[in-house]
Design a protein around this motif. Structure first.
Motif: not given
Length: 714
Positions: A541-551
């Protein structure tokens, strides 16, 4: 000035009130004491009636810590050492015709060497002691009281008239209860007037003491002729005084050449003596036998029969061994500081730790030697745990030695050996070999959690698909392993197995898909998920923060989103990009910007990059901006002459088309030639020519379109 003096006085008083640790060491020609004072301060040393007195030049003496002094030295030169209760000075009683030679190793560290013979002529330290105000200087040669309980061991070792070697070689039988009973009865007789007792005088001198076989450790401080300077606490290693006696941990000797059923029967008999009171010696022996058999819980129950937890060091060691044999954690283990010790203590200290520290703090050789000396059934039981700790320490050689020792034991479990091989290959990075060993372990025992977990971890390295059977087995094991030590590993493996088997949506809906498990799940999804499942989870979604993953995982997800035609979603995963980012990430960000129509942003992101892929990307952005010369220059830098020639039709100069263009392009441009104005064919002839030219242009355009390959659709 007065305030400054008061402050210095307060600091000196505070430093003096702290603890001064006293260390000791025995050498061939002298006995050494090392006094670690709280800070730099003046000190004095002088003669007393029984030896010497030591004090610092301050209003208050420190608290001297003497707990470890007698663990390293005998009482041949230094007979007694205590803090004077009156003034706090350190009082040394000598047991030989010796003198003390002091020197300051560094500010705050004073060394006292007790050497045989008279003191050097004119020594200032032979003057009467005049340190802290007390009665130390007036002490008489003869002690005023005698403590039978505290002194009996020292007196027994100092009597030259003893005809038997002490301590007696009694094996597993202890004489301590007999000694205590005799002393108690003699004391009662003396109190009743039945037994006459004389206070002993000063112990006679004992000559010819052989110290070659004594296990005392040496402390050498300072550079003296013939002495090597060492640090007793190098790299945080614990002092030798904390190491347990190897005889107290000789587990292989507690049941060697005895049938298990006989050991178990002996461990259950004779635990109680007269009046049904627990027999301490019998209970100790029973605990040792149970530990040899590997019965940790039973050994702990037997120890508790005495009810003296924390009061007996040997029992505390046995109690901790029982917990470690059962694979339980022991936060209060007495082995905590024994990892650098010689003998079996290092092995139990390694088993008591969650991980082995790097560097020389762990006595690797002692750990392996003690492990190899264990009975076969304990090697099979404790070996995988110990090998795992060495693998986490990047010591594959030690893990291989443990694995080989287990394989050589009778009735070795092939599943355990295969799992150890799999774990070793996983740590070494050989995913294919790890996968082969894990598959072998699962084939032998498909219900063992450790084998299934290793199989999933091996597939995670290669991202190879996983069948449905391991997934079903892991899901069934989750209820059985909940709360157990392997529960977290099974939960993680179940989530990743769902993704590796194509059940991406179910994996993301699993409640354990959090933290590092979620990060690894995204790595699998970027490679193995179907397009529909991938887009369902990856388009945020527009306001969602991507999960914390490796680069690396973020780049893989964004790359696939861009390939599927979602540049805006790819930008959300990439986030802001700068010139400090890796080239691959910058190119991907530029492609995403170009996909949303930000040609100028794409050019800015490729600034400073001049490889062929970046130049092609920059040419595409310049075409989007209408800069045909710049695009032509960028394409020329890529070395792709065919792509550069294709820009000719964009210019509209049909007469100057590059002759290297494909034939369909040349045919399409022929119809654009202007017909001659002096054509005598008349209107009907020119109309026929126009119809023919139109048909030829149509055929040329169709040929041109058919020469371009259609985009592939998966």
């Amino acid at each position: 000035m007065i305030r400054l003096l008061l402050l210095l006085l307060a600091l000196a008083t505070s430093a003096a009130a702290q603890t001064a640790r006293v260390l000791s060491g025995e050498h061939d020609d002298f006995t050494r004491l090392v006094i670690e004072l709280p800070g730099p301060v003046g000190w004095t040393l002088g003669r007393t009636g029984t030896g010497y007195g030591f004090a610092i030049q301050a209003d208050m003496q420190p608290q001297y810590d003497l707990t470890g002094v007698w663990q390293r030295i005998p009482r041949t030169r230094l007979a007694s050492l205590e803090a004077d209760p009156g003034g706090g000075a350190l009082v040394m009683g000598l047991g030989c015709d010796c003198h003390v030679f002091p020197f300051e190793y560094r500010p705050g560290v004073v060394v006292l060497d007790i050497k045989p013979g008279p003191a050097p002529a004119g020594s200032a330290f032979e003057a009467p002691f005049a340190g802290a105000a007390s009665s130390v200087a007036e002490m008489e040669e003869e002690p005023t009281a005698y403590d039978w309980i505290a002194s009996r061991k020292a007196e027994a070792g100092a009597r030259p008239t003893a005809t038997l070697p002490l301590p007696l070689e009694t094996g597993a039988v202890s004489l301590e209860p007999l000694r205590d009973e005799l002393l108690e009865q003699i004391a009662r007789g003396a109190a009743d007037g039945i037994v006459d007792m004389e206070l002993p005088g000063k112990p006679p001198k004992v000559a010819g003491v052989d110290r070659a076989a004594l296990p005392w450790s040496n402390i050498r401080i300072g550079a003296e002729p013939g002495l090597m300077v060492t640090d007793a606490y190098d790299d945080g290693a614990p002092p030798d005084s904390d190491c347990a006696d190897p005889a107290q941990l000789d587990l292989p000797a507690w049941g060697r050449e005895t049938a298990p059923e006989d050991l178990l029967a002996a461990a259950r008999s004779g635990l109680y003596g007269e009046f049904d009171a627990p027999d301490p010696q019998a209970i100790r022996q029973a605990v040792r036998r149970l530990l040899f058999l590997g019965f940790g819980a039973e050994a702990r129950q037997t120890v508790e029969l005495l009810g003296i937890a924390g009061q007996d060091r040997e029992l505390d060691l046995l109690r901790s061994m029982a917990r470690l044999i059962d694979g339980e954690a022991d936060p209060q283990t007495p082995f905590a500081d024994m990892l650098g010790c010689e003998g079996p203590a290092a092995l139990w200290a390694a088993l008591a730790r969650d991980r082995l520290p790097p560097g020389p703090n762990a006595n690797r050789d002692a750990i392996l030697q003690a492990f190899l000396a264990l009975p076969a059934h304990l090697r099979r039981h404790l070996g995988p745990i110990l090998a795992e700790k060495f693998l986490a320490r990047d010591d594959a050689e030690a893990a291989r030695m443990i694995r080989d020792a287990i394989e050589r034991t009778p009735q070795a479990d092939p599943v355990t050996v295969a799992l150890m091989d799999a774990r070793a290959e996983l740590e070494g990075g050989d995913a294919m070999a790890a996968q082969a060993h894990a598959e072998a372990a699962v084939a032998l025992d498909g219900d063992r959690a450790t084998g299934l977990v290793a199989l999933v971890e091996a597939h995670l390295l290669t991202l190879d698909p996983l069948g449905a059977e391991p997934v079903e087995a892991l899901l069934a094991l989750r209820g059985e392993t909940a709360g157990a030590s392997e529960g977290a590993g099974v939960d993680r493996a179940a989530v990743l197995a769902l993704a590796l088997s194509g059940q991406t949506v179910a994996a993301f809906r699993d409640p354990d898909a959090i933290g590092q498990v979620l990060a690894d799940l995204w790595r699998v999804a970027a490679s193995r998920a179907s397009d529909d499942d991938f887009l369902t989870e990856a388009v945020l979604p527009a306001a969602a923060v991507p999960p914390s993953v490796s680069p690396e995982t973020a780049v893989a997800v964004a790359d696939r989103l861009l390939a599927l035609g979602f540049p805006d979603a790819a930008q959300a995963w990439l986030g802001p990009s700068t010139r400090d980012d890796p080239p691959e990430r910058r190119r991907l960000a530029a492609r995403s910007a170009l996909g949303v129509g930000d040609a100028r942003g794409a050019i800015a992101l490729t600034e400073g990059l001049h490889d062929a892929d970046t130049e092609a990307l920059r040419a595409e952005a310049l075409l989007q901006l209408g800069d045909l010369p710049g695009a032509e220059k960028a394409l020329a830098a890529t070395g792709d002459t065919a792509a550069s020639a294709r820009l000719g039709p964009w210019k509209g100069d049909w007469a100057a088309l590059d002759p290297t263009l494909p034939g369909p392009w040349q045919q399409a441009t022929e119809g654009l030639a202007v017909a001659p104005v002096d054509d005598p064919s008349g209107p009907l002839g020119r109309g026929e020519q126009a119809i023919a030219a139109s048909a030829a242009s149509r055929a040329a355009i169709e040929a041109l379109l058919s020469s371009v390959a259609a985009p592939s659709v998966e």
